[in-house]
Design a protein around this motif. Structure first.
Motif, PDB file in Angstrom:
ATOM      1  N   LEU A   4       3.023  -8.719  -8.598  1.00  0.00           N
ATOM      2  CA  LEU A   4       2.250  -7.758  -8.111  1.00  0.00           C
ATOM      3  C   LEU A   4       1.206  -7.210  -8.907  1.00  0.00           C
ATOM      4  CD1 LEU A   4       2.355  -6.258  -5.397  1.00  0.00           C
ATOM      5  CD2 LEU A   4       3.577  -4.443  -6.178  1.00  0.00           C
ATOM      6  N   HIS A   5      -0.070  -7.398  -8.443  1.00  0.00           N
ATOM      7  CA  HIS A   5      -1.154  -7.107  -9.365  1.00  0.00           C
ATOM      8  C   HIS A   5      -1.689  -5.715  -8.985  1.00  0.00           C
ATOM      9  CE1 HIS A   5      -4.688  -7.093 -11.890  1.00  0.00           C
ATOM     10  NE2 HIS A   5      -5.514  -6.814 -10.742  1.00  0.00           N
ATOM     11  N   PHE A   6      -1.828  -4.763  -9.913  1.00  0.00           N
ATOM     12  CA  PHE A   6      -2.585  -3.374  -9.961  1.00  0.00           C
ATOM     13  C   PHE A   6      -3.567  -3.270 -10.384  1.00  0.00           C
ATOM     14  CE2 PHE A   6      -1.169   1.230 -10.418  1.00  0.00           C
ATOM     15  CZ  PHE A   6      -2.186   1.838  -9.450  1.00  0.00           C
ATOM     16  N   THR A   7      -4.696  -3.186  -9.903  1.00  0.00           N
ATOM     17  CA  THR A   7      -6.023  -2.510 -10.610  1.00  0.00           C
ATOM     18  C   THR A   7      -6.540  -1.412  -9.683  1.00  0.00           C
ATOM     19  OG1 THR A   7      -7.139  -4.836 -11.091  1.00  0.00           O
ATOM     20  CG2 THR A   7      -8.511  -3.110 -10.464  1.00  0.00           C
ATOM     21  N   ILE A   8      -6.602  -0.421 -10.841  1.00  0.00           N
ATOM     22  CA  ILE A   8      -6.798   0.808 -10.548  1.00  0.00           C
ATOM     23  C   ILE A   8      -8.345   1.112 -10.313  1.00  0.00           C
ATOM     24  CG2 ILE A   8      -6.626   3.535 -11.148  1.00  0.00           C
ATOM     25  CD1 ILE A   8      -4.345   3.103 -12.621  1.00  0.00           C
ATOM     26  N   SER A   9      -8.703   1.157  -9.035  1.00  0.00           N
ATOM     27  CA  SER A   9     -10.089   1.256  -8.764  1.00  0.00           C
ATOM     28  C   SER A   9     -10.317   1.831  -7.321  1.00  0.00           C
ATOM     29  CB  SER A   9     -10.871  -0.100  -8.875  1.00  0.00           C
ATOM     30  OG  SER A   9     -12.370   0.169  -8.799  1.00  0.00           O
ATOM     31  N   ASP A  10     -11.338   2.813  -6.796  1.00  0.00           N
ATOM     32  CA  ASP A  10     -11.762   2.734  -5.512  1.00  0.00           C
ATOM     33  C   ASP A  10     -12.595   1.923  -5.087  1.00  0.00           C
ATOM     34  OD1 ASP A  10     -13.489   4.208  -3.676  1.00  0.00           O
ATOM     35  OD2 ASP A  10     -12.353   5.945  -4.003  1.00  0.00           O
ATOM     36  N   TRP A  67       0.958  -1.168  -0.230  1.00  0.00           N
ATOM     37  CA  TRP A  67      -0.128  -0.073   0.064  1.00  0.00           C
ATOM     38  C   TRP A  67       0.865   1.212  -0.009  1.00  0.00           C
ATOM     39  CZ3 TRP A  67      -0.467   4.060   3.589  1.00  0.00           C
ATOM     40  CH2 TRP A  67      -1.832   4.913   3.440  1.00  0.00           C
ATOM     41  N   VAL A  68       0.376   2.087  -0.962  1.00  0.00           N
ATOM     42  CA  VAL A  68       1.267   3.429  -0.856  1.00  0.00           C
ATOM     43  C   VAL A  68       0.350   4.796  -0.822  1.00  0.00           C
ATOM     44  CG1 VAL A  68       2.761   4.956  -2.259  1.00  0.00           C
ATOM     45  CG2 VAL A  68       2.985   2.305  -2.435  1.00  0.00           C
ATOM     46  N   SER A  69       0.549   5.535   0.136  1.00  0.00           N
ATOM     47  CA  SER A  69      -0.309   6.688   0.403  1.00  0.00           C
ATOM     48  C   SER A  69       0.221   7.720  -0.619  1.00  0.00           C
ATOM     49  CB  SER A  69       0.032   7.210   1.664  1.00  0.00           C
ATOM     50  OG  SER A  69       1.037   7.976   1.618  1.00  0.00           O
ATOM     51  N   LYS A 129     -12.371   5.048   0.272  1.00  0.00           N
ATOM     52  CA  LYS A 129     -11.482   5.400  -0.752  1.00  0.00           C
ATOM     53  C   LYS A 129     -10.488   3.964  -1.184  1.00  0.00           C
ATOM     54  CE  LYS A 129      -9.721   9.433  -1.378  1.00  0.00           C
ATOM     55  NZ  LYS A 129      -9.375  10.595  -0.991  1.00  0.00           N
ATOM     56  N   ARG A 130      -9.281   4.204  -1.023  1.00  0.00           N
ATOM     57  CA  ARG A 130      -8.066   3.124  -1.111  1.00  0.00           C
ATOM     58  C   ARG A 130      -7.438   2.965   0.183  1.00  0.00           C
ATOM     59  NH1 ARG A 130      -8.422   6.258  -5.612  1.00  0.00           N
ATOM     60  NH2 ARG A 130      -8.863   5.154  -7.590  1.00  0.00           N
ATOM     61  N   HIS A 131      -8.136   3.353   1.364  1.00  0.00           N
ATOM     62  CA  HIS A 131      -7.237   3.557   2.684  1.00  0.00           C
ATOM     63  C   HIS A 131      -7.136   1.768   2.811  1.00  0.00           C
ATOM     64  CE1 HIS A 131      -8.170   7.567   2.564  1.00  0.00           C
ATOM     65  NE2 HIS A 131      -9.228   7.590   3.280  1.00  0.00           N
ATOM     66  N   TYR A 132      -5.837   1.366   3.432  1.00  0.00           N
ATOM     67  CA  TYR A 132      -5.864   0.140   3.971  1.00  0.00           C
ATOM     68  C   TYR A 132      -7.022  -0.423   4.745  1.00  0.00           C
ATOM     69  CZ  TYR A 132      -3.296   1.987   7.661  1.00  0.00           C
ATOM     70  OH  TYR A 132      -2.713   2.920   8.806  1.00  0.00           O
ATOM     71  N   ASP A 180      -3.161   4.772  -2.867  1.00  0.00           N
ATOM     72  CA  ASP A 180      -4.094   5.561  -2.226  1.00  0.00           C
ATOM     73  C   ASP A 180      -4.131   7.065  -2.691  1.00  0.00           C
ATOM     74  OD1 ASP A 180      -6.406   6.247  -0.858  1.00  0.00           O
ATOM     75  OD2 ASP A 180      -5.418   5.949   1.294  1.00  0.00           O
ATOM     76  N   PHE A 181      -4.190   7.350  -4.122  1.00  0.00           N
ATOM     77  CA  PHE A 181      -4.081   8.699  -4.393  1.00  0.00           C
ATOM     78  C   PHE A 181      -5.557   9.532  -4.315  1.00  0.00           C
ATOM     79  CE2 PHE A 181      -5.026   5.921  -8.213  1.00  0.00           C
ATOM     80  CZ  PHE A 181      -6.190   6.591  -8.647  1.00  0.00           C
ATOM     81  N   ASP A 182      -5.354  10.827  -4.554  1.00  0.00           N
ATOM     82  CA  ASP A 182      -6.787  11.554  -4.476  1.00  0.00           C
ATOM     83  C   ASP A 182      -7.096  11.750  -5.972  1.00  0.00           C
ATOM     84  OD1 ASP A 182      -7.140  11.952  -1.807  1.00  0.00           O
ATOM     85  OD2 ASP A 182      -5.830  13.757  -1.701  1.00  0.00           O
ATOM     86  N   LYS A 183      -6.350  12.263  -6.740  1.00  0.00           N
ATOM     87  CA  LYS A 183      -6.560  12.404  -8.297  1.00  0.00           C
ATOM     88  C   LYS A 183      -5.811  11.665  -9.186  1.00  0.00           C
ATOM     89  CE  LYS A 183      -7.037  16.253 -11.548  1.00  0.00           C
ATOM     90  NZ  LYS A 183      -6.971  18.018 -11.597  1.00  0.00           N
ATOM     91  N   PHE A 184      -6.187  11.100 -10.075  1.00  0.00           N
ATOM     92  CA  PHE A 184      -5.328  10.211 -11.089  1.00  0.00           C
ATOM     93  C   PHE A 184      -4.514  11.414 -11.949  1.00  0.00           C
ATOM     94  CE2 PHE A 184      -4.381   8.590 -15.200  1.00  0.00           C
ATOM     95  CZ  PHE A 184      -4.107   7.383 -14.873  1.00  0.00           C
ATOM     96  N   ASP A 185      -3.197  10.855 -11.949  1.00  0.00           N
ATOM     97  CA  ASP A 185      -2.207  11.614 -12.569  1.00  0.00           C
ATOM     98  C   ASP A 185      -1.300  10.517 -13.248  1.00  0.00           C
ATOM     99  OD1 ASP A 185      -0.004  13.006 -13.402  1.00  0.00           O
ATOM    100  OD2 ASP A 185       0.425  14.225 -11.581  1.00  0.00           O
ATOM    101  N   ALA A 186      -1.156  10.738 -14.521  1.00  0.00           N
ATOM    102  CA  ALA A 186      -0.535   9.471 -15.303  1.00  0.00           C
ATOM    103  C   ALA A 186       1.089   9.657 -15.042  1.00  0.00           C
ATOM    104  CB  ALA A 186      -0.670   9.791 -16.676  1.00  0.00           C
ATOM    105  N   HIS A 187       1.311  10.929 -14.873  1.00  0.00           N
ATOM    106  CA  HIS A 187       3.123  11.273 -14.583  1.00  0.00           C
ATOM    107  C   HIS A 187       3.328  10.611 -13.323  1.00  0.00           C
ATOM    108  CE1 HIS A 187       6.768  13.285 -15.041  1.00  0.00           C
ATOM    109  NE2 HIS A 187       6.488  13.779 -13.865  1.00  0.00           N
ATOM    110  N   ASP A 188       2.319  10.968 -12.301  1.00  0.00           N
ATOM    111  CA  ASP A 188       2.646  10.245 -10.990  1.00  0.00           C
ATOM    112  C   ASP A 188       2.845   8.652 -10.938  1.00  0.00           C
ATOM    113  OD1 ASP A 188       3.049  10.074  -8.199  1.00  0.00           O
ATOM    114  OD2 ASP A 188       0.914  10.152  -7.742  1.00  0.00           O
ATOM    115  N   ILE A 189       1.896   8.082 -11.495  1.00  0.00           N
ATOM    116  CA  ILE A 189       1.676   6.832 -11.410  1.00  0.00           C
ATOM    117  C   ILE A 189       2.566   5.705 -12.399  1.00  0.00           C
ATOM    118  CG2 ILE A 189       0.130   4.814 -12.135  1.00  0.00           C
ATOM    119  CD1 ILE A 189      -2.260   6.527 -11.135  1.00  0.00           C
ATOM    120  N   LEU A 190       2.944   6.318 -13.504  1.00  0.00           N
ATOM    121  CA  LEU A 190       3.802   5.454 -14.664  1.00  0.00           C
ATOM    122  C   LEU A 190       5.060   5.061 -13.884  1.00  0.00           C
ATOM    123  CD1 LEU A 190       2.905   7.340 -17.916  1.00  0.00           C
ATOM    124  CD2 LEU A 190       2.837   4.964 -17.106  1.00  0.00           C
TER     125      LEU A 190
END
Length: 609
Positions: free
Chosen positions: A464-470, A277-279, A319-322, A495-505
């Motif tokens: 490691l599997h990553f599904t982007i979903s709230d 989990w990443v905040s 949200k995506r809180h653990y 656990d992001f607030d707003k989707f940002d491709a530059h942040d996630i890639l």
């Protein structure tokens, strides 16, 4: 070279006699050197029974088999094929249409263009590859051998797969690759394909490098017969192409995901990663299955201390809180019904849901305005007794984190623990044609997502599997919980607030994410970036759902990563209903959009289609 079903070594008239001659040479060389059948079987990558069949002349050879035998014997493959040693060392000329014929797959024609040159560092072939309609609908068969290879297309078109990357080549195109990587090719376009193929021997002092895909293939083979925590509940059967043919559920009336999967994993591999989990501030927390068992037990004891019991409805807006994972597992253990909800809901949305579902308790995020909206809605609803806040504290709310920490970490399963046909989960539909409706699922619902994770997401238990979903949306339970943990695969949560491709890639490489699922919209944001700046090599498989996949997005993602995007579809009321299975080849729909090749009608254990 690839696609090597066992077929005759030569195309001369008396194939059986020549096959016996080659087999006799192999047996003789093995005995002269003093090697056992077992060692040769291991060296050539076949079973002992298969090797004995080859050596006795009962089975047809592949060239790779001969090549590996010759390599072990320290001789040239021509010694085994023709019984004579290459003798030319300066140069050799092979006229058009000539060469040593070698058949490595039914219908394929291979001409070795330098059979008489000794001490070759490469084996050059002229290859005629037939078009086969049946091959267009299944995954390309892959093989490996040491060294490197270059293929140059002369006429026609071919589709080639190197590891997890697929390319289509036409006349004049070429490809150079590490042949230690699983690879294969087929003719496409409705006609045969001819090409030059040059197979280069490996350097003696080096072993061929193996990419992540080959490692994945080996890992899958090693795991093929391994018992998993899901084995007592799920049995699958694959067809001859490795595509899911059928699935049967067992002991489903006794199934409780929290106890039977998560707690069993905590016993089996307590220190195995369950979730990274990443905040939103990029702080990391790693939760093992032992952690998940311990914290879900503490949370269950907290809920129980409030009087929450089997059948009570508890809403989670997290949200995506653990803490979402602690809470949902705890409620499964208690037998309370979970209602995931998004933090975008307003007072009137929550008022309707509280009353329609008879919500007794709410665990809420402090982020944004949803807590204020929920507080106002709860005052107008007589059923809501407990308001808990996780990931932060606020006046008027119970402090979820602080109270959970005080509890015992022991919570035992009992004879009357909820399972099977008991209600477990409620979703509210999107409400596009009226008020949102309740879609209720029982404890067998989680079993249906075994297919989601294993045969659509293609999760890797060591990846490691990553599904982007709230977590407020049903897709979170498709990709961030049930199927993945049934397959013993860790999940990644940002656990992001707003989707940002530059942040996630950059996270794909940073955390070595291996399988990925997101809506087409998010892929569109990705391809707007300069993907060449990012290392996406860890991704083994990519999937999408939620809306139609635009062909431009599909093609640009494939160009950047070499990966196709495999689509899936299902509704709030169902699990995965239609999808591109692992092992299938997506085909173009009427608008050129990759569309599911197979329609899979899944029947849930409770009989729901």
């Amino acid at each position: 070279m690839a696609n090597e079903a066992q077929t005759p070594v030569t195309e001369k008239t008396d194939l059986k006699a020549q096959l016996a001659e080659v087999a006799e040479r192999i047996r003789t060389m093995r005995e002269i050197i003093g090697l056992s059948e077992e060692e040769m079987a291991q060296r050539t990558g076949v079973t002992l029974e298969e090797y004995r069949g080859f050596e006795s002349g009962e089975h047809d050879f592949s060239f790779t088999f001969i090549f590996k035998c010759a390599e072990r014997f320290g001789i040239d493959p021509t010694d085994l094929i023709k019984g004579t040693s290459p003798r030319l060392s300066t140069y050799t000329v092979t006229r058009r249409g000539e060469g040593l014929p070698i058949t490595r797959r039914q219908g394929f024609k291979y001409l070795n263009l330098a059979p008489l040159f000794k001490g070759k560092t490469a084996e050059p072939f002229f290859v005629t590859m037939p078009y086969n309609e049946a091959e267009q609908k299944v995954a390309i068969k892959l093989s490996t051998h040491q060294g490197q290879e270059m293929d140059i297309v002369i006429k026609g078109k071919m589709r080639v797969q190197i590891g997890s990357h697929i390319e289509e080549l036409g006349e004049g195109d070429s490809i150079y690759y590490n042949s230690g990587t699983p690879h294969g090719m087929i003719a496409v376009g409705g006609e045969e394909c001819t090409l030059y193929a040059v197979v280069m021997r490996p350097q003696k002092e080096k072993k061929p490098e193996k990419d992540t895909f080959e490692a994945l293939i080996k890992a899958k083979q090693d795991r093929a017969d391994r018992e998993t925590v899901a084995s007592p509940f799920v049995h699958t059967e694959l067809d001859e192409n490795g595509i899911l043919k059928s699935i049967d559920f067992m002991n489903e009336e006794k199934f409780n995901f929290a106890f039977d999967i998560v707690d069993k994993m905590a016993e089996k591999e307590p220190d195995k990663l369950a979730m990274l989990w990443v905040s939103k501030h990029h702080e990391e927390k790693r939760f093992t299955f032992k952690d998940m068992k311990r914290m879900s037990n503490k949370t269950a004891n907290y809920f129980k201390s409030l009087g929450i019991k089997r059948g009570d409805r508890v809403m989670l807006i997290l949200k995506r809180h653990y803490q979402f994972w602690f809470a949902i597992l705890a409620l499964h253990k208690l037998g309370a019904v979970v209602i995931p909800a998004t933090n975008l809901l307003m007072e009137h949305d929550l008022d309707y849901r509280f009353k329609a579902a008879g919500v007794r308790a709410l665990v809420c995020t402090p982020d944004g305005q949803v807590a204020d909206e929920a507080l106002r809605a709860a005052k107008n609803c007589g059923t809501v007794e407990f308001l808990m806040m996780a990931n932060g504290a606020r006046e008027g709310w119970l402090d979820f984190d602080a109270e959970v920490e005080k509890q015992s970490d022991v919570f035992e399963r009992t004879e009357d623990t909820a399972c099977g046909s008991d209600p477990m989960l409620m979703f509210f539909t999107s409400g596009t044609t009226g008020y949102p409706k309740i879609a209720e699922h029982n404890y067998k619902y989680a079993l249906g997502h075994y297919i989601t994770a294993k045969y659509w997401h293609n999760v890797n238990p060591e990846g490691l599997h990553f599904t982007i979903s709230d977590t407020g949306w049903g897709k979170a339970l498709w990709g961030k919980l049930y199927g993945q943990w049934m397959c013993e695969a860790p999940i990644f949560t940002y656990d992001f607030d707003k989707f940002d491709a530059h942040d996630i890639l950059p996270m794909f490489k940073q955390y070595n994410i291996t399988t990925f699922c997101a809506p087409p919209t998010m892929y569109r944001f990705f391809i707007k970036e300069d993907l060449s700046k990012y290392d996406l090599s860890s991704i083994e498989y990519s999937t999408t759902a939620g809306e139609a996949l635009n062909p431009e997005v599909y093609e640009q993602w494939k160009r950047a990563t070499g990966l196709s995007i495999y689509e899936g579809f299902g509704q709030t009321e169902t699990t995965l209903s239609i999808y591109n299975p692992v092992g299938s080849v997506p085909k173009s729909g009427s608008m050129g959009i990759p569309s599911p090749l197979y329609d899979v009608d899944l029947i849930l254990p409770d009989g729901t289609p």
